[in-house]
Design an enzyme around this catalytic site. Structure first.
Site, mmCIF file in Angstrom:
data_model
loop_
_atom_site.group_PDB
_atom_site.id
_atom_site.type_symbol
_atom_site.label_atom_id
_atom_site.label_comp_id
_atom_site.label_asym_id
_atom_site.label_seq_id
_atom_site.Cartn_x
_atom_site.Cartn_y
_atom_site.Cartn_z
ATOM 1 N N HIS A 139 31.032 47.531 33.388
ATOM 2 C CA HIS A 139 30.747 47.763 34.800
ATOM 3 C C HIS A 139 29.793 48.948 35.016
ATOM 4 O O HIS A 139 29.770 49.894 34.228
ATOM 5 C CB HIS A 139 32.084 48.053 35.513
ATOM 6 C CG HIS A 139 31.961 48.088 36.988
ATOM 7 N ND1 HIS A 139 31.981 49.257 37.706
ATOM 8 C CD2 HIS A 139 31.829 47.089 37.898
ATOM 9 C CE1 HIS A 139 31.884 48.988 38.992
ATOM 10 N NE2 HIS A 139 31.791 47.672 39.140
ATOM 11 N N SER A 187 34.270 41.507 34.938
ATOM 12 C CA SER A 187 34.156 41.236 36.371
ATOM 13 C C SER A 187 33.103 40.198 36.707
ATOM 14 O O SER A 187 33.238 39.484 37.691
ATOM 15 C CB SER A 187 33.877 42.521 37.125
ATOM 16 O OG SER A 187 32.686 43.108 36.665
ATOM 17 N N ASP A 212 39.087 49.082 30.574
ATOM 18 C CA ASP A 212 39.057 48.998 32.039
ATOM 19 C C ASP A 212 39.760 47.704 32.437
ATOM 20 O O ASP A 212 39.265 46.608 32.182
ATOM 21 C CB ASP A 212 37.580 49.000 32.480
ATOM 22 C CG ASP A 212 37.404 48.783 33.974
ATOM 23 O OD1 ASP A 212 38.327 48.279 34.632
ATOM 24 O OD2 ASP A 212 36.308 49.098 34.485
ATOM 25 N N HIS A 215 40.304 44.172 36.749
ATOM 26 C CA HIS A 215 40.528 42.799 37.214
ATOM 27 C C HIS A 215 41.739 42.149 36.553
ATOM 28 O O HIS A 215 41.969 40.949 36.712
ATOM 29 C CB HIS A 215 39.267 41.962 36.990
ATOM 30 C CG HIS A 215 38.126 42.479 37.796
ATOM 31 N ND1 HIS A 215 37.944 42.137 39.118
ATOM 32 C CD2 HIS A 215 37.140 43.366 37.486
ATOM 33 C CE1 HIS A 215 36.879 42.772 39.592
ATOM 34 N NE2 HIS A 215 36.373 43.523 38.620
ATOM 35 N N LYS A 246 42.000 46.320 44.134
ATOM 36 C CA LYS A 246 41.762 44.883 43.964
ATOM 37 C C LYS A 246 43.095 44.153 44.173
ATOM 38 O O LYS A 246 43.514 43.989 45.319
ATOM 39 C CB LYS A 246 41.104 44.627 42.612
ATOM 40 C CG LYS A 246 39.765 45.394 42.509
ATOM 41 C CD LYS A 246 39.004 45.106 41.264
ATOM 42 C CE LYS A 246 37.874 46.078 41.007
ATOM 43 N NZ LYS A 246 36.845 46.186 42.025
#
Ligand SMILES: Cc1ncc(COP(=O)(O)O)c(C=O)c1O
Length: 390
Positions: A139, A187, A212, A215, A246
Protein backbone atom coordinates in the site's frame (compact mmCIF):
# COMPACT_ATOMS: atom_id res chain seq x y z
CA UNK A 1 2.64 31.25 -7.04
CA UNK A 2 2.78 28.61 -9.75
CA UNK A 3 -0.40 28.03 -11.74
CA UNK A 4 -1.23 24.31 -11.65
CA UNK A 5 -3.84 24.43 -14.42
CA UNK A 6 -1.61 22.92 -17.16
CA UNK A 7 -0.72 19.97 -14.90
CA UNK A 8 -4.38 19.46 -14.00
CA UNK A 9 -5.30 19.55 -17.69
CA UNK A 10 -2.66 16.95 -18.48
CA UNK A 11 -4.08 14.71 -15.72
CA UNK A 12 -7.49 15.08 -17.37
CA UNK A 13 -6.02 14.24 -20.79
CA UNK A 14 -4.36 11.12 -19.36
CA UNK A 15 -7.58 9.95 -17.69
CA UNK A 16 -5.90 10.34 -14.27
CA UNK A 17 -7.91 13.27 -12.91
CA UNK A 18 -9.42 12.72 -9.45
CA UNK A 19 -12.43 14.43 -7.90
CA UNK A 20 -14.05 14.38 -4.49
CA UNK A 21 -17.70 13.44 -4.90
CA UNK A 22 -20.04 14.00 -1.97
CA UNK A 23 -21.68 10.75 -0.93
CA UNK A 24 -23.19 9.05 2.10
CA UNK A 25 -22.31 5.39 2.54
CA UNK A 26 -25.01 3.33 4.24
CA UNK A 27 -24.09 -0.35 4.45
CA UNK A 28 -24.64 -2.06 1.11
CA UNK A 29 -25.93 1.19 -0.37
CA UNK A 30 -24.49 4.63 -0.96
CA UNK A 31 -26.42 7.82 -1.60
CA UNK A 32 -25.23 10.51 -3.97
CA UNK A 33 -27.22 13.56 -5.02
CA UNK A 34 -30.50 12.00 -3.85
CA UNK A 35 -29.89 8.74 -5.76
CA UNK A 36 -29.20 5.37 -4.13
CA UNK A 37 -26.55 3.00 -5.52
CA UNK A 38 -25.40 -0.48 -4.55
CA UNK A 39 -22.06 0.19 -2.88
CA UNK A 40 -19.22 -1.96 -4.19
CA UNK A 41 -16.57 0.53 -3.19
CA UNK A 42 -16.64 0.38 0.59
CA UNK A 43 -14.44 -1.61 2.98
CA UNK A 44 -17.30 -2.09 5.45
CA UNK A 45 -16.95 -5.85 5.02
CA UNK A 46 -19.20 -6.86 7.94
CA UNK A 47 -21.85 -4.21 7.33
CA UNK A 48 -21.15 -2.64 10.74
CA UNK A 49 -21.40 0.95 9.54
CA UNK A 50 -25.12 0.61 8.87
CA UNK A 51 -25.95 -1.45 11.95
CA UNK A 52 -28.01 1.20 13.71
CA UNK A 53 -29.06 -1.14 16.55
CA UNK A 54 -25.42 -1.65 17.44
CA UNK A 55 -24.69 2.04 17.26
CA UNK A 56 -27.63 2.80 19.55
CA UNK A 57 -26.45 0.16 22.02
CA UNK A 58 -22.98 1.72 22.01
CA UNK A 59 -24.25 5.26 22.56
CA UNK A 60 -26.56 4.19 25.37
CA UNK A 61 -23.73 2.30 27.02
CA UNK A 62 -21.19 5.10 26.95
CA UNK A 63 -23.76 7.64 28.12
CA UNK A 64 -24.71 5.46 31.07
CA UNK A 65 -21.14 4.43 31.90
CA UNK A 66 -19.44 7.80 32.04
CA UNK A 67 -22.28 10.27 31.57
CA UNK A 68 -21.07 11.15 28.11
CA UNK A 69 -18.00 12.95 29.45
CA UNK A 70 -14.59 13.10 27.77
CA UNK A 71 -15.84 11.75 24.45
CA UNK A 72 -14.80 14.44 21.99
CA UNK A 73 -11.48 16.03 21.26
CA UNK A 74 -8.40 14.43 22.77
CA UNK A 75 -6.91 17.97 22.52
CA UNK A 76 -3.28 16.96 22.09
CA UNK A 77 -0.83 14.23 21.24
CA UNK A 78 -1.00 11.09 23.36
CA UNK A 79 2.46 12.03 24.61
CA UNK A 80 1.28 15.44 25.82
CA UNK A 81 -1.86 14.88 27.85
CA UNK A 82 -4.08 13.49 25.08
CA UNK A 83 -3.79 9.88 26.23
CA UNK A 84 -7.41 9.38 27.24
CA UNK A 85 -8.19 6.10 29.01
CA UNK A 86 -10.16 5.03 25.93
CA UNK A 87 -6.90 4.48 24.02
CA UNK A 88 -5.38 2.44 26.86
CA UNK A 89 -8.52 0.30 27.15
CA UNK A 90 -8.54 -0.34 23.40
CA UNK A 91 -4.86 -1.34 23.50
CA UNK A 92 -5.34 -3.65 26.50
CA UNK A 93 -8.30 -5.30 24.85
CA UNK A 94 -6.49 -5.92 21.54
CA UNK A 95 -3.29 -7.07 23.24
CA UNK A 96 -5.31 -9.65 25.21
CA UNK A 97 -7.24 -10.80 22.13
CA UNK A 98 -4.06 -11.44 20.12
CA UNK A 99 -2.03 -12.81 23.05
CA UNK A 100 -4.68 -15.49 23.56
CA UNK A 101 -3.62 -16.97 20.19
CA UNK A 102 0.10 -16.39 20.41
CA UNK A 103 2.85 -18.32 22.21
CA UNK A 104 4.00 -15.12 23.89
CA UNK A 105 2.38 -12.04 25.45
CA UNK A 106 1.79 -9.34 22.86
CA UNK A 107 1.50 -5.59 23.34
CA UNK A 108 -0.62 -3.18 21.34
CA UNK A 109 -0.07 0.41 20.24
CA UNK A 110 -2.96 2.41 18.79
CA UNK A 111 -2.50 4.90 15.95
CA UNK A 112 -4.73 7.56 14.42
CA UNK A 113 -4.97 5.68 11.12
CA UNK A 114 -3.40 2.91 9.10
CA UNK A 115 -1.60 5.60 7.15
CA UNK A 116 -0.01 6.96 10.35
CA UNK A 117 0.95 3.44 11.46
CA UNK A 118 2.38 2.23 8.17
CA UNK A 119 4.30 5.37 7.33
CA UNK A 120 5.66 5.82 10.85
CA UNK A 121 6.60 2.44 12.30
CA UNK A 122 9.53 1.15 10.28
CA UNK A 123 10.73 4.64 9.41
CA UNK A 124 11.19 5.09 13.18
CA UNK A 125 13.00 1.79 13.75
CA UNK A 126 15.07 0.90 10.70
CA UNK A 127 18.44 2.64 10.30
CA UNK A 128 20.86 3.15 7.41
CA UNK A 129 22.45 -0.21 8.33
CA UNK A 130 19.16 -2.03 7.72
CA UNK A 131 17.24 -3.32 4.72
CA UNK A 132 13.46 -3.16 4.21
CA UNK A 133 12.27 -5.75 1.71
CA UNK A 134 8.70 -5.40 0.53
CA UNK A 135 6.22 -6.94 -1.83
CA UNK A 136 5.90 -4.85 -4.99
CA UNK A 137 2.17 -4.27 -4.37
CA UNK A 138 2.32 -2.88 -0.83
CA UNK A 139 0.00 0.00 0.00
CA UNK A 140 0.97 3.64 -0.66
CA UNK A 141 1.26 4.27 3.10
CA UNK A 142 4.07 1.69 3.25
CA UNK A 143 5.70 3.16 0.17
CA UNK A 144 5.73 6.50 1.99
CA UNK A 145 7.43 4.74 4.91
CA UNK A 146 10.24 3.78 2.54
CA UNK A 147 10.53 7.39 1.40
CA UNK A 148 10.81 8.57 5.02
CA UNK A 149 13.23 5.88 6.12
CA UNK A 150 17.01 6.07 6.13
CA UNK A 151 17.15 2.30 5.56
CA UNK A 152 17.99 0.80 2.19
CA UNK A 153 14.92 -0.80 0.58
CA UNK A 154 14.17 -3.24 -2.23
CA UNK A 155 10.97 -4.77 -3.57
CA UNK A 156 10.31 -8.40 -4.45
CA UNK A 157 7.90 -9.39 -7.21
CA UNK A 158 4.35 -9.77 -5.97
CA UNK A 159 4.00 -12.94 -3.90
CA UNK A 160 7.16 -14.32 -5.54
CA UNK A 161 8.88 -16.27 -2.77
CA UNK A 162 11.75 -17.40 -5.00
CA UNK A 163 12.53 -13.76 -5.73
CA UNK A 164 12.39 -12.85 -2.03
CA UNK A 165 14.81 -15.70 -1.24
CA UNK A 166 17.11 -14.68 -4.07
CA UNK A 167 17.35 -11.07 -2.83
CA UNK A 168 18.03 -12.27 0.71
CA UNK A 169 20.71 -14.75 -0.37
CA UNK A 170 22.51 -11.99 -2.21
CA UNK A 171 22.08 -9.17 0.31
CA UNK A 172 21.40 -10.45 3.84
CA UNK A 173 25.05 -10.40 4.88
CA UNK A 174 25.41 -6.67 4.23
CA UNK A 175 22.78 -5.51 6.68
CA UNK A 176 22.32 -5.52 10.44
CA UNK A 177 18.56 -6.04 10.42
CA UNK A 178 16.21 -6.99 7.60
CA UNK A 179 12.47 -6.28 7.68
CA UNK A 180 10.18 -8.22 5.31
CA UNK A 181 6.97 -6.28 4.63
CA UNK A 182 3.75 -7.57 3.10
CA UNK A 183 0.01 -7.15 3.22
CA UNK A 184 -1.91 -10.30 4.12
CA UNK A 185 -4.94 -9.56 1.89
CA UNK A 186 -3.80 -7.28 -0.92
CA UNK A 187 -6.06 -4.28 -1.29
CA UNK A 188 -5.93 -3.95 -5.06
CA UNK A 189 -5.56 -7.62 -6.11
CA UNK A 190 -7.77 -9.28 -3.48
CA UNK A 191 -5.27 -12.14 -3.13
CA UNK A 192 -3.51 -13.46 -0.02
CA UNK A 193 0.22 -13.42 0.66
CA UNK A 194 2.00 -16.74 1.16
CA UNK A 195 2.51 -15.93 4.83
CA UNK A 196 3.46 -19.53 5.75
CA UNK A 197 6.38 -19.44 3.27
CA UNK A 198 7.38 -15.92 4.28
CA UNK A 199 7.59 -17.14 7.89
CA UNK A 200 9.98 -19.92 6.81
CA UNK A 201 12.09 -17.40 4.90
CA UNK A 202 12.22 -14.91 7.77
CA UNK A 203 13.50 -17.68 10.06
CA UNK A 204 16.01 -18.90 7.50
CA UNK A 205 17.50 -15.43 7.02
CA UNK A 206 16.99 -14.08 10.54
CA UNK A 207 14.68 -11.29 9.39
CA UNK A 208 11.77 -9.51 11.07
CA UNK A 209 8.27 -9.72 9.60
CA UNK A 210 5.76 -6.85 9.18
CA UNK A 211 2.24 -7.78 8.02
CA UNK A 212 -0.44 -5.23 7.11
CA UNK A 213 -3.77 -6.93 7.86
CA UNK A 214 -5.94 -3.91 6.95
CA UNK A 215 -8.26 -5.97 4.72
CA UNK A 216 -8.13 -9.15 6.81
CA UNK A 217 -9.09 -7.87 10.26
CA UNK A 218 -12.73 -8.73 10.92
CA UNK A 219 -12.83 -11.05 7.92
CA UNK A 220 -10.23 -13.82 8.36
CA UNK A 221 -9.22 -15.99 11.29
CA UNK A 222 -10.90 -17.04 14.48
CA UNK A 223 -12.81 -14.05 15.81
CA UNK A 224 -11.71 -12.07 12.74
CA UNK A 225 -8.19 -11.56 14.06
CA UNK A 226 -6.73 -11.91 10.57
CA UNK A 227 -4.78 -14.24 8.28
CA UNK A 228 -1.77 -14.63 10.61
CA UNK A 229 -4.00 -15.88 13.39
CA UNK A 230 -5.79 -18.21 10.96
CA UNK A 231 -2.41 -19.71 9.99
CA UNK A 232 -1.31 -19.98 13.61
CA UNK A 233 1.81 -17.85 13.07
CA UNK A 234 1.15 -14.88 15.35
CA UNK A 235 4.29 -15.78 17.29
CA UNK A 236 6.38 -15.24 14.12
CA UNK A 237 4.92 -11.87 13.19
CA UNK A 238 6.99 -9.11 14.73
CA UNK A 239 4.70 -6.32 13.51
CA UNK A 240 1.01 -6.96 12.87
CA UNK A 241 -0.72 -3.81 11.70
CA UNK A 242 -4.52 -3.79 11.61
CA UNK A 243 -6.85 -0.94 10.72
CA UNK A 244 -10.11 -0.02 12.43
CA UNK A 245 -11.68 2.00 9.61
CA UNK A 246 -12.59 -0.91 7.36
CA UNK A 247 -14.41 -4.03 8.70
CA UNK A 248 -14.59 -2.43 12.17
CA UNK A 249 -16.33 0.66 10.74
CA UNK A 250 -14.50 3.05 13.05
CA UNK A 251 -11.22 4.92 12.58
CA UNK A 252 -7.63 4.41 13.66
CA UNK A 253 -5.25 1.48 13.56
CA UNK A 254 -3.25 -0.75 15.87
CA UNK A 255 0.06 -2.51 15.99
CA UNK A 256 0.51 -5.87 17.74
CA UNK A 257 4.16 -6.21 18.72
CA UNK A 258 6.58 -6.93 21.58
CA UNK A 259 6.89 -4.70 24.63
CA UNK A 260 10.35 -3.66 23.49
CA UNK A 261 9.13 -2.50 20.07
CA UNK A 262 6.19 -0.66 21.63
CA UNK A 263 8.47 1.19 24.02
CA UNK A 264 10.78 2.21 21.18
CA UNK A 265 7.88 3.50 19.08
CA UNK A 266 6.48 5.57 21.94
CA UNK A 267 9.90 7.22 22.03
CA UNK A 268 10.67 7.48 18.33
CA UNK A 269 7.62 7.20 16.10
CA UNK A 270 6.92 10.64 14.66
CA UNK A 271 3.42 9.76 13.38
CA UNK A 272 2.44 8.84 16.94
CA UNK A 273 4.27 11.62 18.78
CA UNK A 274 3.64 14.64 16.57
CA UNK A 275 -0.07 14.38 15.97
CA UNK A 276 -3.20 15.05 18.00
CA UNK A 277 -4.87 11.80 18.99
CA UNK A 278 -8.28 11.11 17.43
CA UNK A 279 -11.35 11.68 19.62
CA UNK A 280 -11.75 9.25 22.53
CA UNK A 281 -15.24 8.30 21.29
CA UNK A 282 -13.63 6.77 18.17
CA UNK A 283 -11.40 4.54 20.33
CA UNK A 284 -14.40 3.59 22.49
CA UNK A 285 -16.42 2.65 19.40
CA UNK A 286 -13.43 0.71 18.00
CA UNK A 287 -13.28 -1.45 21.11
CA UNK A 288 -17.05 -1.95 21.21
CA UNK A 289 -17.31 -2.72 17.47
CA UNK A 290 -14.25 -5.01 17.49
CA UNK A 291 -15.76 -7.05 20.33
CA UNK A 292 -19.00 -7.41 18.34
CA UNK A 293 -17.09 -8.24 15.14
CA UNK A 294 -15.32 -11.09 16.94
CA UNK A 295 -18.66 -12.87 17.26
CA UNK A 296 -19.69 -12.39 13.63
CA UNK A 297 -18.80 -15.83 12.27
CA UNK A 298 -22.02 -16.15 10.28
CA UNK A 299 -21.37 -12.78 8.59
CA UNK A 300 -17.83 -13.98 7.73
CA UNK A 301 -19.19 -17.20 6.21
CA UNK A 302 -21.81 -15.31 4.21
CA UNK A 303 -19.15 -12.91 2.94
CA UNK A 304 -17.05 -15.86 1.74
CA UNK A 305 -20.08 -17.40 0.04
CA UNK A 306 -21.13 -14.28 -1.87
CA UNK A 307 -17.51 -13.60 -2.89
CA UNK A 308 -17.49 -17.06 -4.54
CA UNK A 309 -20.84 -16.38 -6.19
CA UNK A 310 -19.58 -13.09 -7.66
CA UNK A 311 -16.34 -14.63 -8.97
CA UNK A 312 -18.18 -17.58 -10.54
CA UNK A 313 -20.75 -15.37 -12.19
CA UNK A 314 -18.01 -13.13 -13.64
CA UNK A 315 -15.92 -16.05 -14.90
CA UNK A 316 -16.01 -14.77 -18.50
CA UNK A 317 -14.11 -11.65 -17.33
CA UNK A 318 -10.63 -11.50 -15.81
CA UNK A 319 -11.01 -11.44 -12.05
CA UNK A 320 -8.18 -11.68 -9.53
CA UNK A 321 -7.70 -13.00 -6.02
CA UNK A 322 -9.82 -15.16 -3.74
CA UNK A 323 -11.21 -12.85 -1.06
CA UNK A 324 -14.05 -10.39 -0.44
CA UNK A 325 -12.19 -7.98 -2.73
CA UNK A 326 -12.96 -8.96 -6.32
CA UNK A 327 -10.93 -6.97 -8.87
CA UNK A 328 -12.17 -7.10 -12.48
CA UNK A 329 -9.29 -6.22 -14.79
CA UNK A 330 -10.44 -4.27 -17.84
CA UNK A 331 -7.19 -2.94 -19.37
CA UNK A 332 -6.61 0.73 -20.10
CA UNK A 333 -7.71 3.49 -17.71
CA UNK A 334 -10.38 4.63 -20.18
CA UNK A 335 -11.97 1.13 -20.30
CA UNK A 336 -12.26 0.93 -16.51
CA UNK A 337 -13.65 4.47 -16.27
CA UNK A 338 -16.23 3.89 -18.97
CA UNK A 339 -17.51 0.60 -17.43
CA UNK A 340 -17.66 2.31 -14.03
CA UNK A 341 -19.73 5.15 -15.57
CA UNK A 342 -22.08 2.71 -17.30
CA UNK A 343 -22.59 0.91 -13.98
CA UNK A 344 -23.49 4.20 -12.29
CA UNK A 345 -26.39 4.47 -14.74
CA UNK A 346 -27.47 1.01 -13.51
CA UNK A 347 -27.31 2.30 -9.91
CA UNK A 348 -24.12 0.43 -9.08
CA UNK A 349 -21.18 2.23 -7.50
CA UNK A 350 -18.01 0.38 -8.45
CA UNK A 351 -14.89 2.51 -8.40
CA UNK A 352 -12.38 2.33 -11.23
CA UNK A 353 -8.82 1.89 -9.99
CA UNK A 354 -6.41 3.16 -12.60
CA UNK A 355 -2.74 3.44 -13.40
CA UNK A 356 -0.59 4.57 -11.54
CA UNK A 357 -2.38 3.04 -8.52
CA UNK A 358 -2.23 -0.29 -10.39
CA UNK A 359 0.18 -1.29 -13.20
CA UNK A 360 -0.34 0.18 -16.67
CA UNK A 361 -2.83 -1.80 -18.78
CA UNK A 362 -4.37 -3.36 -15.66
CA UNK A 363 -6.95 -0.72 -14.76
CA UNK A 364 -9.82 -2.40 -13.00
CA UNK A 365 -13.04 -2.24 -11.12
CA UNK A 366 -12.30 -3.01 -7.50
CA UNK A 367 -15.45 -4.65 -6.19
CA UNK A 368 -15.63 -5.14 -2.47
CA UNK A 369 -18.43 -7.02 -0.84
CA UNK A 370 -20.34 -6.49 2.36
CA UNK A 371 -21.87 -9.22 4.52
CA UNK A 372 -25.09 -7.22 4.45
CA UNK A 373 -25.60 -8.09 0.74
CA UNK A 374 -28.03 -10.91 -0.03
CA UNK A 375 -26.96 -13.47 -2.65
CA UNK A 376 -29.67 -12.30 -5.10
CA UNK A 377 -28.32 -8.75 -5.02
CA UNK A 378 -24.80 -10.02 -5.78
CA UNK A 379 -26.10 -12.12 -8.69
CA UNK A 380 -27.99 -9.14 -10.10
CA UNK A 381 -24.89 -6.92 -9.76
CA UNK A 382 -22.76 -9.56 -11.55
CA UNK A 383 -25.22 -9.68 -14.47
CA UNK A 384 -25.18 -5.90 -14.80
CA UNK A 385 -21.37 -5.86 -14.74
CA UNK A 386 -21.29 -8.45 -17.52
CA UNK A 387 -23.72 -6.33 -19.55
CA UNK A 388 -21.73 -3.11 -19.05
CA UNK A 389 -18.34 -4.71 -19.73
CA UNK A 390 -19.36 -6.08 -23.13
C1 LIG B 1 -3.53 -2.19 2.81
C2 LIG B 1 -3.82 -0.88 3.47
N1 LIG B 1 -3.02 -0.49 4.47
C3 LIG B 1 -3.21 0.68 5.10
C4 LIG B 1 -4.25 1.52 4.74
C5 LIG B 1 -4.41 2.83 5.44
O1 LIG B 1 -5.37 2.72 6.45
P1 LIG B 1 -6.22 3.97 6.92
O2 LIG B 1 -7.33 4.12 5.92
O3 LIG B 1 -6.68 3.62 8.29
O4 LIG B 1 -5.31 5.16 6.89
C6 LIG B 1 -5.13 1.13 3.74
C7 LIG B 1 -6.27 2.01 3.41
O5 LIG B 1 -6.73 2.26 2.42
C8 LIG B 1 -4.91 -0.10 3.07
O6 LIG B 1 -5.70 -0.49 2.08
Amino acid sequence: MKNFTPELLSLKDAGLYRRLVQSQAAGRFVERGGEIFVNLASNDYLGLSSNTALQREFLERILSENGGRFLMGSTSSRLLGGNNGAFCQLEDFLARAYSAHSPEQKKCLAFNSGYHANSGILSALATSKDLILCDRLIHASLVDCLRLSSAKWMRFRHNDMAHLRQILKKNRGEYESVYIVTESVFSMDGDIADIAEIVKIKREFDAALYVDEAHAVGVFGKYGLGVCQELGVLGEVDFLMGTLGKAIASEGAFLICSENVREMLVNKCRTLIFTTAISPIAAMWSKFAFEKAMGMDSERSHLRRISGVLRNRLSSLKTLGSTQIVPVVLGENSAATSVSERLLKQKIWAGAVRYPTVPKGEARLRLSLNADMPRELVEDVADKILECAQ
